[in-house]
Design a protein around this motif. Structure first.
Motif, PDB file in Angstrom:
ATOM      1  N   MET A 151     -23.314  32.924 -49.080  1.00  0.00           N
ATOM      2  CA  MET A 151     -23.333  32.278 -47.776  1.00  0.00           C
ATOM      3  C   MET A 151     -24.772  32.041 -47.367  1.00  0.00           C
ATOM      4  N   GLU A 152     -24.969  30.984 -46.645  1.00  0.00           N
ATOM      5  CA  GLU A 152     -26.291  30.691 -46.101  1.00  0.00           C
ATOM      6  C   GLU A 152     -26.133  30.421 -44.610  1.00  0.00           C
ATOM      7  N   ASP A 153     -26.871  31.143 -43.788  1.00  0.00           N
ATOM      8  CA  ASP A 153     -26.854  30.881 -42.351  1.00  0.00           C
ATOM      9  C   ASP A 153     -27.443  29.502 -42.067  1.00  0.00           C
ATOM     10  N   HIS A 154     -26.938  28.882 -41.057  1.00  0.00           N
ATOM     11  CA  HIS A 154     -27.500  27.639 -40.536  1.00  0.00           C
ATOM     12  C   HIS A 154     -27.629  26.579 -41.638  1.00  0.00           C
ATOM     13  N   LEU A 155     -28.841  26.269 -42.104  1.00  0.00           N
ATOM     14  CA  LEU A 155     -28.966  25.166 -43.056  1.00  0.00           C
ATOM     15  C   LEU A 155     -29.585  25.627 -44.367  1.00  0.00           C
ATOM     16  N   GLY A 156     -29.339  26.855 -44.739  1.00  0.00           N
ATOM     17  CA  GLY A 156     -29.889  27.372 -45.983  1.00  0.00           C
ATOM     18  C   GLY A 156     -29.377  26.611 -47.195  1.00  0.00           C
ATOM     19  N   ASN A 157     -30.123  26.729 -48.283  1.00  0.00           N
ATOM     20  CA  ASN A 157     -29.737  26.058 -49.516  1.00  0.00           C
ATOM     21  C   ASN A 157     -30.108  26.955 -50.701  1.00  0.00           C
ATOM     22  N   PRO A 158     -29.157  27.206 -51.611  1.00  0.00           N
ATOM     23  CA  PRO A 158     -29.396  28.131 -52.734  1.00  0.00           C
ATOM     24  C   PRO A 158     -30.488  27.686 -53.692  1.00  0.00           C
ATOM     25  N   LEU A 159     -30.883  26.419 -53.658  1.00  0.00           N
ATOM     26  CA  LEU A 159     -31.976  25.966 -54.527  1.00  0.00           C
ATOM     27  C   LEU A 159     -33.234  26.784 -54.275  1.00  0.00           C
ATOM     28  N   ARG A 160     -33.389  27.237 -53.053  1.00  0.00           N
ATOM     29  CA  ARG A 160     -34.571  28.026 -52.697  1.00  0.00           C
ATOM     30  C   ARG A 160     -34.579  29.390 -53.360  1.00  0.00           C
ATOM     31  N   ARG A 161     -33.397  29.838 -53.800  1.00  0.00           N
ATOM     32  CA  ARG A 161     -33.311  31.148 -54.462  1.00  0.00           C
ATOM     33  C   ARG A 161     -33.256  30.992 -55.985  1.00  0.00           C
ATOM     34  N   GLY A 162     -33.479  29.773 -56.469  1.00  0.00           N
ATOM     35  CA  GLY A 162     -33.439  29.556 -57.916  1.00  0.00           C
ATOM     36  C   GLY A 162     -32.025  29.478 -58.458  1.00  0.00           C
ATOM     37  N   LEU A 163     -31.056  29.239 -57.576  1.00  0.00           N
ATOM     38  CA  LEU A 163     -29.657  29.127 -58.005  1.00  0.00           C
ATOM     39  C   LEU A 163     -29.267  27.659 -58.115  1.00  0.00           C
ATOM     40  N   PHE A 164     -28.207  27.403 -58.882  1.00  0.00           N
ATOM     41  CA  PHE A 164     -27.715  26.030 -59.031  1.00  0.00           C
ATOM     42  C   PHE A 164     -26.429  25.873 -58.211  1.00  0.00           C
ATOM     43  N   PRO A 165     -26.452  25.079 -57.167  1.00  0.00           N
ATOM     44  CA  PRO A 165     -25.238  24.868 -56.373  1.00  0.00           C
ATOM     45  C   PRO A 165     -24.203  24.055 -57.147  1.00  0.00           C
ATOM     46  N   LEU A 166     -22.953  24.470 -57.058  1.00  0.00           N
ATOM     47  CA  LEU A 166     -21.862  23.718 -57.695  1.00  0.00           C
ATOM     48  C   LEU A 166     -20.906  23.144 -56.660  1.00  0.00           C
ATOM     49  N   MET A 167     -20.752  23.846 -55.549  1.00  0.00           N
ATOM     50  CA  MET A 167     -19.801  23.405 -54.513  1.00  0.00           C
ATOM     51  C   MET A 167     -20.254  24.026 -53.198  1.00  0.00           C
ATOM     52  N   ASN A 168     -20.039  23.306 -52.108  1.00  0.00           N
ATOM     53  CA  ASN A 168     -20.338  23.905 -50.809  1.00  0.00           C
ATOM     54  C   ASN A 168     -19.285  23.493 -49.789  1.00  0.00           C
ATOM     55  N   CYS A 169     -19.206  24.283 -48.739  1.00  0.00           N
ATOM     56  CA  CYS A 169     -18.312  23.945 -47.629  1.00  0.00           C
ATOM     57  C   CYS A 169     -19.084  24.130 -46.337  1.00  0.00           C
ATOM     58  N   ASP A 170     -19.027  23.107 -45.518  1.00  0.00           N
ATOM     59  CA  ASP A 170     -19.727  23.099 -44.235  1.00  0.00           C
ATOM     60  C   ASP A 170     -18.964  23.980 -43.249  1.00  0.00           C
ATOM     61  N   LEU A 171     -19.613  25.039 -42.781  1.00  0.00           N
ATOM     62  CA  LEU A 171     -18.962  25.947 -41.830  1.00  0.00           C
ATOM     63  C   LEU A 171     -19.534  25.813 -40.416  1.00  0.00           C
ATOM     64  N   TRP A 172     -20.209  24.706 -40.160  1.00  0.00           N
ATOM     65  CA  TRP A 172     -20.596  24.408 -38.776  1.00  0.00           C
ATOM     66  C   TRP A 172     -19.332  23.904 -38.071  1.00  0.00           C
ATOM     67  N   GLU A 173     -19.185  24.260 -36.817  1.00  0.00           N
ATOM     68  CA  GLU A 173     -17.960  23.846 -36.120  1.00  0.00           C
ATOM     69  C   GLU A 173     -17.776  22.332 -36.060  1.00  0.00           C
ATOM     70  N   HIS A 174     -18.876  21.589 -36.112  1.00  0.00           N
ATOM     71  CA  HIS A 174     -18.723  20.127 -36.056  1.00  0.00           C
ATOM     72  C   HIS A 174     -17.916  19.594 -37.255  1.00  0.00           C
ATOM     73  N   ALA A 175     -17.830  20.385 -38.318  1.00  0.00           N
ATOM     74  CA  ALA A 175     -17.080  19.940 -39.502  1.00  0.00           C
ATOM     75  C   ALA A 175     -15.573  20.009 -39.283  1.00  0.00           C
ATOM     76  N   TYR A 176     -15.135  20.788 -38.294  1.00  0.00           N
ATOM     77  CA  TYR A 176     -13.685  20.971 -38.140  1.00  0.00           C
ATOM     78  C   TYR A 176     -13.185  21.055 -36.705  1.00  0.00           C
TER      79      TYR A 176
END
Ligand code: MN
Length: 210
Positions: A151-176
């Protein structure tokens, strides 16, 4: 380089642009309404892109690709770069229909990493439900070739941790919120039906070949 973002590689003097979605606005109904997608894409994502373009003007980041900006920038440049990237990845990771069943080789990869597809789904939902603030949940591949859920709070991105993102889900309330108000669990069930597993699998094979 993550496949979906290649279009966002900047050429000298060029600015980021809002791309059309790979489906109609209302194609994800009844799971996510056209109203939500339109607002999310044409308002929010467009604003993120506009703000990013303004922030990047006449900076050292002008000719650097978006993923590198996410890895090295801080403050507002990072915030907007990450939101643009995260949303592009999210929208492209969805596909109309009912795709809740993971098929083919990727189902085996999920089983090898999480024990079973249902255990993976449960772990994903549990993690998403436990994020108290706005943010993103990610399926990632680490440098050792293992899958994980982070999980990443707010607008975090796993690229910063040297990870490769494969899938994400927007958990900001505006998404739903328009469709489900505060019922994040219902949104997640709908999200699960819309995942473009063929693309996730493609991202996986691209990531392990790097
Ligand atoms: Mn969003």
């Amino acid at each position: 380089m993550i496949h979906c973002i290649n279009d966002y590689k900047q050429n000298p003097g060029m600015r980021y642009e809002l791309h059309d979605l790979p489906y109609e606005m209302n194609a994800l109904e009844p799971h996510i309404s056209g109203k939500t997608i339109k607002y999310h894409h044409e308002n929010l994502q467009k604003d993120y892109i506009n703000n990013l373009n303004i922030l990047l003007t006449d900076t050292k980041f002008t000719n650097i690709d978006l993923e590198t900006i996410i890895r090295i920038a801080d403050g507002p440049v990072f915030y907007y770069a990450a939101q643009v990237w995260n949303h592009t990845f999210y929208f492209e990771g969805l596909k109309p229909g009912n795709n809740s069943k993971i098929k083919g080789p990727f189902a085996e990869i999920i089983k090898n990493n999480f024990g079973s597809v249902s255990f993976f789904k449960n772990a994903f939902f549990k993690a998403a439900g436990s994020l108290f603030v706005s943010g993103w949940i990610w399926l990632v591949l680490n440098q050792k070739g293992t899958l994980g859920i982070i999980m990443e709070d707010h607008l975090g991105n796993p690229l910063r941790r040297g990870l490769f993102p494969l899938m994400n889900c927007d958990l900001w309330e505006h998404a739903y919120y328009l469709d489900y108000q505060n019922r994040r669990g219902d949104y997640l069930e709908s999200f699960w039906k819309l995942i473009n597993w063929e693309l996730i699998e493609k991202r996986y094979y691209e990531a392990i070949s790097i």
